[in-house]
Enzyme design. Structure first.
Site, mmCIF file in Angstrom:
data_model
loop_
_atom_site.group_PDB
_atom_site.id
_atom_site.type_symbol
_atom_site.label_atom_id
_atom_site.label_comp_id
_atom_site.label_asym_id
_atom_site.label_seq_id
_atom_site.Cartn_x
_atom_site.Cartn_y
_atom_site.Cartn_z
ATOM 1 N N GLU A 13 20.305 14.861 1.275
ATOM 2 C CA GLU A 13 19.111 14.915 2.113
ATOM 3 C C GLU A 13 19.138 16.069 3.108
ATOM 4 O OE1 GLU A 13 18.049 10.134 1.998
ATOM 5 O OE2 GLU A 13 19.273 10.921 3.641
ATOM 6 N N ASP A 200 11.772 5.246 -5.178
ATOM 7 C CA ASP A 200 11.715 4.053 -6.033
ATOM 8 C C ASP A 200 10.651 3.118 -5.485
ATOM 9 O OD1 ASP A 200 13.176 1.680 -4.420
ATOM 10 O OD2 ASP A 200 14.216 3.553 -3.990
#
Length: 232
Positions: A13, A200
């Site tokens: 990230e 997701d």
């Protein structure tokens, strides 16, 4: 002058940001590496805090105490709790709540922290607006919206838990750090925003979707954060 603290829970990230910044100094503290330097001309401190609310809150406090950051941006991935948000979309926080804080037997609202009046920690309006506008420029094919982040020390992959979170908090996405970063930033009077790319659907498909889309989602967020530096 502004100095931006940029936090990601996982290395992927923040890897792009660290690669593209001009680093002056790296300091290790509490198991974290704080990369201080410039990104697109803006003084920044980029750090991987690790997973979970405790790591995230500690990270904010270090950024406040040792680096005097003026703003905090939390970048990363999340599971969607809003049917409008699909994999690859980006959510910019309006506010954030810790969904696993539960002192309801003592008369508190689910998510409310004893000693604090607010249930949700409101993100900085300017940071939110900048994030949305920049995302439309640099990621024109990606759907971006503002909404609520709920955080807890658990990876949500159960439909039952997902449905319960939606009924309780009316959130847009769920992850494991944003609300604790929001709390720590708020208590230190530091404007913050949480930016999440959806990796997701926070249901039974997470095991299949997450590894596939996590890296791509993190890269989209990093690209957005990087370009925000030109506007702040």
């Amino acid at each position: 002058m502004s100095k931006i603290g940029i936090i990601g829970a996982m290395e992927l990230e923040v890897a792009t940001l660290k690669k593209n910044m001009d680093t002056d100094q790296i300091t290790k503290k509490a198991g974290m590496e704080f990369h201080e330097g410039n990104l697109k001309g803006m003084p920044v401190v980029v750090v991987q805090c690790g997973v979970g609310k405790v790591n995230a809150a500690m990270c904010v406090q270090i950024l406040a105490d040792l680096y005097d950051v003026t703003h905090i941006i939390n970048t990363g991935v999340a599971g969607s709790l809003n049917p409008v948000l699909d994999i690859g979309d980006i959510l910019v926080s309006k506010d954030a709540i810790q969904h696993d804080m539960d002192v309801t037997p003592l008369g508190y609202t689910k998510g409310q922290i004893p000693g604090l009046e607010q249930l949700a920690f409101v993100a900085d309006e300017k940071l939110c607006k900048t994030a949305v506008e920049v995302c439309k420029k640099v990621n024109p094919d990606i759907h971006v919206t503002e909404g609520r982040v709920v955080s807890g020390d658990q990876f949500i992959s159960s439909k039952e838990i997902k449905d319960a979170l939606i009924a309780e908090f009316h959130p847009d996405c769920t992850e494991m750090e944003g609300a604790s970063i929001a709390q720590a930033a708020t208590l230190n009077n530091i404007p913050y925003v949480v930016i999440r790319a959806i990796s997701d659907k926070a249901d039974g498909s997470a095991q299949e979707d997450y590894p596939t889309f996590e890296k791509k989602a993190a890269e989209h967020c990093a690209k957005l954060v990087q370009e925000m530096m030109k506007e702040l």
